[in-house]
Design an enzyme around this catalytic site. Structure first.
Site, PDB file in Angstrom:
ATOM      1  N   ASP A   7       0.854  -1.188   0.000  1.00 24.22           N
ATOM      2  CA  ASP A   7       0.000   0.000   0.000  1.00 24.22           C
ATOM      3  C   ASP A   7       0.887   1.234   0.000  1.00 24.22           C
ATOM      4  O   ASP A   7       2.073   1.167   0.337  1.00 24.22           O
ATOM      5  CB  ASP A   7      -0.923   0.012   1.230  1.00 24.22           C
ATOM      6  CG  ASP A   7      -1.893   1.192   1.181  1.00 24.22           C
ATOM      7  OD1 ASP A   7      -2.393   1.515   0.087  1.00 24.22           O
ATOM      8  OD2 ASP A   7      -2.112   1.837   2.227  1.00 24.22           O
ATOM      9  N   SER A   8       0.286   2.370  -0.334  1.00 22.29           N
ATOM     10  CA  SER A   8       1.023   3.628  -0.287  1.00 22.29           C
ATOM     11  C   SER A   8       1.351   4.009   1.163  1.00 22.29           C
ATOM     12  O   SER A   8       2.239   4.821   1.395  1.00 22.29           O
ATOM     13  CB  SER A   8       0.186   4.729  -0.933  1.00 22.29           C
ATOM     14  OG  SER A   8      -1.087   4.782  -0.324  1.00 22.29           O
ATOM     15  N   CYS A  70      -3.638  -1.046  -2.343  1.00 25.58           N
ATOM     16  CA  CYS A  70      -3.889   0.355  -2.696  1.00 25.58           C
ATOM     17  C   CYS A  70      -4.737   0.442  -3.968  1.00 25.58           C
ATOM     18  O   CYS A  70      -4.354  -0.082  -5.023  1.00 25.58           O
ATOM     19  CB  CYS A  70      -2.547   1.047  -2.919  1.00 25.58           C
ATOM     20  SG  CYS A  70      -2.694   2.781  -3.315  1.00 25.58           S
ATOM     21  N   GLU A 150      -6.357   9.046   8.890  1.00 26.88           N
ATOM     22  CA  GLU A 150      -4.977   9.048   9.401  1.00 26.88           C
ATOM     23  C   GLU A 150      -4.921   9.684  10.792  1.00 26.88           C
ATOM     24  O   GLU A 150      -4.102   9.333  11.616  1.00 26.88           O
ATOM     25  CB  GLU A 150      -4.053   9.823   8.464  1.00 26.88           C
ATOM     26  CG  GLU A 150      -3.943   9.230   7.090  1.00 26.88           C
ATOM     27  CD  GLU A 150      -2.682   8.430   6.845  1.00 26.88           C
ATOM     28  OE1 GLU A 150      -1.738   8.534   7.645  1.00 26.88           O
ATOM     29  OE2 GLU A 150      -2.665   7.689   5.852  1.00 26.88           O
ATOM     30  N   CYS A 180     -10.912   3.026  -1.742  1.00 27.83           N
ATOM     31  CA  CYS A 180      -9.687   3.549  -1.112  1.00 27.83           C
ATOM     32  C   CYS A 180      -9.465   2.740   0.156  1.00 27.83           C
ATOM     33  O   CYS A 180     -10.416   2.449   0.890  1.00 27.83           O
ATOM     34  CB  CYS A 180      -9.870   5.029  -0.790  1.00 27.83           C
ATOM     35  SG  CYS A 180      -8.516   5.710   0.177  1.00 27.83           S
ATOM     36  N   HIS A 182      -8.450   3.437   2.994  1.00 20.45           N
ATOM     37  CA  HIS A 182      -8.786   4.038   4.285  1.00 20.45           C
ATOM     38  C   HIS A 182     -10.283   3.997   4.611  1.00 20.45           C
ATOM     39  O   HIS A 182     -10.666   4.120   5.759  1.00 20.45           O
ATOM     40  CB  HIS A 182      -8.354   5.507   4.307  1.00 20.45           C
ATOM     41  CG  HIS A 182      -6.879   5.697   4.371  1.00 20.45           C
ATOM     42  ND1 HIS A 182      -6.021   5.177   3.440  1.00 20.45           N
ATOM     43  CD2 HIS A 182      -6.107   6.353   5.275  1.00 20.45           C
ATOM     44  CE1 HIS A 182      -4.783   5.513   3.756  1.00 20.45           C
ATOM     45  NE2 HIS A 182      -4.808   6.224   4.858  1.00 20.45           N
TER      46      HIS A 182
HETATM   47  N1  DGL Z   1      -3.938   3.815  -0.440  1.00 23.77           N
HETATM   48  C1  DGL Z   1      -4.588   4.823  -1.232  1.00 23.77           C
HETATM   49  C2  DGL Z   1      -5.738   4.188  -2.032  1.00 23.77           C
HETATM   50  O1  DGL Z   1      -6.274   3.158  -1.665  1.00 23.77           O
HETATM   51  C3  DGL Z   1      -5.097   5.967  -0.370  1.00 23.77           C
HETATM   52  C4  DGL Z   1      -4.008   6.853   0.187  1.00 23.77           C
HETATM   53  C5  DGL Z   1      -3.170   7.532  -0.875  1.00 23.77           C
HETATM   54  O2  DGL Z   1      -3.649   8.491  -1.502  1.00 23.77           O
HETATM   55  O3  DGL Z   1      -2.036   7.111  -1.064  1.00 23.77           O
HETATM   56  O4  DGL Z   1      -6.107   4.724  -3.036  1.00 23.77           O
END
Ligand code: DGL
Length: 249
Positions: A7-8, A70, A150, A180, A182
């Protein structure tokens, strides 16, 4: 089976939670690119470059599978990751579209996709859902939810204000794709905003559904070994993992 989850940042832990519930893997290697998050506001080439670097990182572990938790990376860089990886790579967009299809009985259903700017601009979910026969699609970039989560803000005034800001002119969808990593953390608030009739599609559950279909798991692992790596401040990632996943590491 040894899996890498990419993930990012920290959001992919919501996908790890689903993997743990299903006890699929003996070993989980998580990598969050916390030094460069958010990806959702970056351009395609940058996202692809970072994703290929993640594949390079995972080459240290002899993995059987890489799961791209992600949505932004899944939307833009899955093909490039596959070209650079010696093990299979699966992403949450395709899984999310299939899970949406499984959750709905009628092809005329209204589907709302929410995600980062990059995910929404890619139209990746729309492409998958159109191919599955759905036409009533709407998408909304709801990037503000990322920093709120976050900050561990999952409900209350600020979430309500963000909902009003993004959703006030939208009709209630039959399905809401949480596009997403989150967003599952605010799923209770989203469910009560839209009402019980709206089906929420969660990437983690979607990928678990897809894995159950595509792989044969001869054994389950109730206590897998999990290693967490981050490009910046891995201890912060581990602290959140302890809290969100309720595990000892
Ligand atoms: N992990 C990213 C997603 O699922 C969300 C956070 C980001 O913008 O890096 O798109």
């Amino acid at each position: 089976m040894k899996v890498g989850v990419f993930d990012s940042g920290i959001g992919g832990l919501t996908v790890v939670k689903s993997l743990l519930e299903h006890q699929f893997f003996e070993e989980i290697i998580y990598f969050g690119d916390t030094a460069r998050v958010p990806y959702g506001i970056k351009d395609k080439n940058t996202i692809i470059r970072y994703a290929i670097e993640a594949v390079e990182f995972f080459k240290n572990f002899e993995l059987d599978l890489i799961i791209v938790a992600c949505n932004t990376v899944s939307a833009y860089a899955l093909q490039e990751m596959r070209e650079n990886s010696s093990c299979p790579v699966v992403g949450v967009v395709e899984a999310g579209a299939l899970a949406t299809c499984n959750a709905l009985t009628c092809k005329d259903s209204n589907i709302l996709i929410i995600g980062t700017k990059a995910t929404v601009n890619s139209k990746a979910y729309e492409k998958e859902l159109l191919a599955l026969g759905y036409k009533n699609l709407d998408a909304k970039a709801t990037g503000l939810f990322v920093p709120l989560v976050e900050e561990e803000i999952y409900d209350g005034e600020m979430i309500d204000a963000a909902f009003k800001h993004y959703f006030k002119d939208l009709k209630t969808p039959d399905a809401l794709v949480l596009g997403c990593t989150h967003f599952p953390l605010i799923s209770d608030a989203l469910q009560s905003y839209f009402g019980e009739k709206t089906k929420l599609i969660h990437s983690g559950n979607a990928i678990a559904e897809q894995l159950e279909k595509e792989f044969v798991f001869t054994k389950r692992y109730p206590s897998p070994e999990i290693k967490f790596f981050a490009s910046e401040n891995p201890e912060a990632l581990r602290n959140i993992a302890r809290k969100w996943l309720g595990i000892e590491i």
